[in-house]
Scaffold this motif. Sequence first.
Motif, mmCIF file in Angstrom:
data_model
loop_
_atom_site.group_PDB
_atom_site.id
_atom_site.type_symbol
_atom_site.label_atom_id
_atom_site.label_comp_id
_atom_site.label_asym_id
_atom_site.label_seq_id
_atom_site.Cartn_x
_atom_site.Cartn_y
_atom_site.Cartn_z
ATOM 1 N N GLU A 1 0.888 -1.101 0.080
ATOM 2 C CA GLU A 1 -0.059 0.108 0.094
ATOM 3 C C GLU A 1 0.757 1.160 -0.171
ATOM 4 O OE1 GLU A 1 -2.629 -0.301 3.302
ATOM 5 O OE2 GLU A 1 -3.876 -1.719 2.630
ATOM 6 N N GLU A 2 1.977 1.337 0.622
ATOM 7 C CA GLU A 2 2.980 2.269 0.931
ATOM 8 C C GLU A 2 3.808 2.514 -0.119
ATOM 9 O OE1 GLU A 2 4.462 1.794 4.642
ATOM 10 O OE2 GLU A 2 2.607 2.324 5.709
ATOM 11 N N ALA A 3 4.049 1.452 -1.166
ATOM 12 C CA ALA A 3 5.124 1.615 -2.087
ATOM 13 C C ALA A 3 4.898 2.543 -3.445
ATOM 14 C CB ALA A 3 5.405 0.179 -2.488
ATOM 15 N N ASP A 4 6.049 2.870 -3.974
ATOM 16 C CA ASP A 4 5.778 3.683 -4.982
ATOM 17 C C ASP A 4 5.295 2.942 -6.381
ATOM 18 O OD1 ASP A 4 6.618 6.542 -4.290
ATOM 19 O OD2 ASP A 4 7.980 5.073 -3.609
ATOM 20 N N LEU A 5 5.720 1.636 -6.437
ATOM 21 C CA LEU A 5 5.483 0.882 -7.325
ATOM 22 C C LEU A 5 5.285 -0.743 -6.822
ATOM 23 C CD1 LEU A 5 5.026 -0.120 -10.248
ATOM 24 C CD2 LEU A 5 7.332 -0.223 -10.501
ATOM 25 N N VAL A 6 4.402 -1.557 -7.204
ATOM 26 C CA VAL A 6 4.112 -3.038 -6.767
ATOM 27 C C VAL A 6 4.431 -3.702 -7.969
ATOM 28 C CG1 VAL A 6 2.544 -4.782 -5.634
ATOM 29 C CG2 VAL A 6 2.749 -2.302 -4.856
ATOM 30 N N LEU A 7 5.315 -4.896 -7.763
ATOM 31 C CA LEU A 7 5.425 -5.918 -8.700
ATOM 32 C C LEU A 7 4.483 -7.233 -8.073
ATOM 33 C CD1 LEU A 7 8.907 -5.820 -9.694
ATOM 34 C CD2 LEU A 7 7.077 -4.613 -10.681
ATOM 35 N N TYR A 8 3.606 -7.649 -8.665
ATOM 36 C CA TYR A 8 2.807 -8.858 -8.286
ATOM 37 C C TYR A 8 3.434 -9.944 -8.953
ATOM 38 C CZ TYR A 8 -0.695 -12.350 -7.555
ATOM 39 O OH TYR A 8 -1.147 -13.645 -7.538
ATOM 40 N N VAL A 9 3.981 -10.811 -8.226
ATOM 41 C CA VAL A 9 4.898 -11.992 -8.965
ATOM 42 C C VAL A 9 3.840 -13.568 -8.874
ATOM 43 C CG1 VAL A 9 6.887 -13.122 -8.734
ATOM 44 C CG2 VAL A 9 6.937 -10.691 -8.252
ATOM 45 N N ALA A 10 3.971 -13.928 -9.959
ATOM 46 C CA ALA A 10 3.005 -14.970 -10.033
ATOM 47 C C ALA A 10 3.963 -16.145 -10.722
ATOM 48 C CB ALA A 10 1.848 -15.146 -10.676
#
Length: 434
Positions: A297-306
Motif C-alpha cells: 500500500e505504501e510503495a511507489d510501485l508494486v510488482l505482483y509476482v506469479a
Amino acid sequence: MNLPLKDPICAIATPPGKGAIGVVRLSGEGALEVAARVWRGKDPRGLRGGRFTLGEVVDPETGEVLDQALLLVFRAPRSYTGEDACEFHTHGSPAVLRRVLEALVKAGARLAGPGEFTFRAFMNGKLDLAQAEAVLALVEAEGDLARRQALRSLEGSFSRKIAALEDRLLSLLAHIQALLDYPEEGVEPLEAKRVIGEVLQEVEALLAQARSSRLAQRGARLALIGAPNAGKSSLLNALLGYERALVSPIPGTTRDYLEAPLELFGIPLVAVDTAGIRDTSDPLERAGVERALRIAEEADLVLYVADRSAPKPSPPPLPPRSLKVATKADLPPLWEDPGFIPVSSVTGEGLERLKEAIREVLLGKEQGEYLLSERQIEALHQARERLLEAQNLPEDLMGLALEEALKALASLRGRKEVSEEVVARVFQNFCVGK
C-alpha cells in the motif's frame, strides 16, 4: 541570511571523517592576507589565480607546523564566490582539518554559516537562485538521473528557458500597454491569446517533470508481493545482479520483509522482498502477510509476482501503480496471460522488458530535463494559474494577471522581486563549506 558579505570566512569543505585529502576554504575581502599569516611558503598575496603551491600551514600565534599542504589561490572575480579566495588541500584527518580551521580563525577569518559560500556567489552574480538550488541538488544527488538534471540546471539551461519565457511575457505586456495608450498600434487580441497559450504550454511541460524530479531526489520503493514460492526472492536477486535474498523451493521461506538498494535508469530504488501471501494459521507467517500488504500500500510501485509453471493464483487488490510479472519463464507454462510480463530469473529472459515497464510506470515516457525543487514547482504552479486567468480576460484587463505570472517566473531565477524569506528558504539546507 543576515550575515556580513565582505569579511573573510572559512570552513571545511570535505565531508566529516578520515580521508586522503581534506579541503579548507577561505573567501572574502582580505582572504589572501589571512592566508599569508598561516602559510609558510610562497606568499599567497603574490600568487596568480588558479595555481597550486606547496608549503606548510602554521599556527599564526605559535608558529607550530600543522601540516604540509597545497595552497590554491583564486583571484576575484574569477572564483566560486566572486571574491578573492583560496583552498588549503591538506591531509584528510579530522585533527589536521580542525587545527587548520582554528589557525584561520586566529588569523582573522570567521567560521562560515551553512551555504554561505554559495550565498555569496548568488549575491555577487556568479549564480542565480535556480543555479544555487542546483548546487545543493548536485551535492545531494544519490542517483545518476538527479546528477544529470542538476548539472543541466547548474550550467544555466533551466535559467535560460525561464528567461526566454519572461522575455515573451514582457514583450506582450509592452504591446498590451501600447493597446491601452495607443489603440491603433497595439496587439491583436488573438495574438495575445496565442502568446499566452504558448508560454502556458511551456510552463505545463516543466510542471510535467515534477514527479520525475521528486523520484530522482528521494528515490522510490519497489515492493515484490505474491504467493509463497512465486519467485519473488529470485526476481529480487536478478534485478540486483547479485544474491541478496535466500532462495528455497520450500514455500514460506520469507517470513518478514527484506530490503535492498539498487539503481535503475538513474533513480535510487529500494526493492522490498515480502512474505508470501496466503491464508495461514501460523501467527508469525500471518503477521508477515499483513506486513507485506501494508508495504504494498505504501510503495511507489508494486510488482505482483506469479509462478507461470504452477496453477495461476488470484491476485489481491493491487494499487494503480503496479505491474504483474510471470516468473519461471524458462519452464513449461501452465497458463498464459498478456497482462503479465514473462521473466526468467535464471536465464534473464524478460528482465530488460520488466525494467523498461518499471521506468514507464514511475516516470512516464519522458524522464524530464530538469531537477525541480519544491519551491520551483510551487512558483511554476503560480505562473500557470495566472496565465490561465489571463487567457480568459479581455486584452485590456490581461495586464495584472500577466504581471503576476511574470513575477512568479522571475522568482525562479531570483533576479528581481524575490523576498529575503525566499532566499533564506533556498539556502537553509546547505551544508557548511558549500
